[in-house]
Scaffold this motif. Structure first.
Motif, PDB file in Angstrom:
ATOM      1  N   ILE A  33      67.455  72.641  14.871  1.00 47.18           N
ATOM      2  CA  ILE A  33      68.328  73.128  13.800  1.00 47.18           C
ATOM      3  C   ILE A  33      68.626  72.037  12.780  1.00 47.18           C
ATOM      4  CG2 ILE A  33      70.544  74.177  13.241  1.00 47.18           C
ATOM      5  CD1 ILE A  33      68.631  75.986  14.810  1.00 47.18           C
ATOM      6  N   ASP A  34      69.002  70.851  13.249  1.00 48.72           N
ATOM      7  CA  ASP A  34      69.389  69.778  12.323  1.00 48.72           C
ATOM      8  C   ASP A  34      68.265  69.399  11.352  1.00 48.72           C
ATOM      9  OD1 ASP A  34      71.838  69.820  13.500  1.00 48.72           O
ATOM     10  OD2 ASP A  34      71.597  67.950  14.622  1.00 48.72           O
ATOM     11  N   ARG A  68      65.908  71.260  10.178  1.00 49.64           N
ATOM     12  CA  ARG A  68      65.782  72.346   9.203  1.00 49.64           C
ATOM     13  C   ARG A  68      66.892  72.252   8.158  1.00 49.64           C
ATOM     14  NH1 ARG A  68      62.453  76.670  11.457  1.00 49.64           N
ATOM     15  NH2 ARG A  68      62.011  76.233  13.652  1.00 49.64           N
ATOM     16  N   ARG A  69      68.100  71.934   8.622  1.00 50.48           N
ATOM     17  CA  ARG A  69      69.220  71.832   7.697  1.00 50.48           C
ATOM     18  C   ARG A  69      69.059  70.621   6.782  1.00 50.48           C
ATOM     19  NH1 ARG A  69      73.965  74.723   6.405  1.00 50.48           N
ATOM     20  NH2 ARG A  69      74.579  73.691   4.507  1.00 50.48           N
ATOM     21  N   HIS A 108      69.873  71.899  18.962  1.00 46.12           N
ATOM     22  CA  HIS A 108      70.364  71.683  17.598  1.00 46.12           C
ATOM     23  C   HIS A 108      69.807  70.395  17.008  1.00 46.12           C
ATOM     24  CE1 HIS A 108      73.399  74.658  16.188  1.00 46.12           C
ATOM     25  NE2 HIS A 108      73.247  75.072  17.427  1.00 46.12           N
TER      26      HIS A 108
END
Length: 203
Positions: free
Chosen positions: A133-134, A136-137, A129
């Protein structure tokens, strides 16, 4: 995300060799394809399969978690650069990337299996993450903030919730309805247009 992944600079001052790194990543994939579980993978076994020393691996990755995350990234669809022409185009590119990555997980038994295993290891899942993921967010949040500054999204919108609204429909299709065929890029366009309609300033 750490300095190594942000800039591509060598860890501990040693020169990086892309060929050696590919060799190591492929060794992990080969072992996974042979049915070796994440629990049974060891740096020693990976090094032996890749034909390198353990020190060669530790010079490039701090530990198994970072190495496994990069292995998963190498199997996933890479994130394309954003078009940068408009808020709509950038959002479509980001939502379409969610579709592509989800489709890859559906079509790859190995990738699906690795993700299922990863979720059993909180430290590894957390590392995935933070490194994948982080960022990308954060990029999605930045795109939405620019949309507010440009007047394409009305002021006062909860941007965290807005980001969820763009991404969630695609995730529902893949996670809650995994047997549903994912249509092409037009699905990303429909999602973005529907959500943007509710976020634009009042005419």
């Amino acid at each position: 995300m750490d300095k190594h992944h942000n800039t591509g600079e060598p860890r501990r001052g040693r020169p990086r060799s892309e060929a050696v790194e590919r060799q190591i990543l492929q060794a992990v994939i080969t072992l996974l394809e042979e049915g070796v579980s994440l629990a049974d993978l060891s740096i020693e076994r990976i090094a032996r399969t890749a034909g390198v020393g353990k020190a060669t691996i530790y010079r490039r990755w701090a530990g198994k978690e970072e190495l496994y995350v990069e292995v998963v990234q190498s199997m996933e669809s890479p994130s394309p650069p954003l078009p940068g022409h408009s808020l709509r185009d950038d959002l479509i590119a980001m939502v379409e990337n969610v579709r592509r990555r989800s489709a890859a997980k559906q079509s790859s038994a190995l990738l699906h299996n690795v993700f299922a295993q990863m979720q059993s290891y909180p430290k590894l899942w957390s590392k995935y993450h933070s490194l994948v993921i982080d960022p990308r967010r954060e990029l999605l949040d930045e795109v939405l903030r620019r949309g507010v500054e440009n007047g394409e999204i009305r002021a006062g919108v909860d941007l965290e919730m807005a980001g969820d609204l763009f991404v969630a429909p695609m995730l529902v299709r893949t996670m809650m309805r995994p047997d549903t065929e994912l249509p092409g890029p037009e699905l990303a366009e429909r999602i973005v247009d529907a959500v943007l309609e509710g976020l634009r300033p009042a005419r």
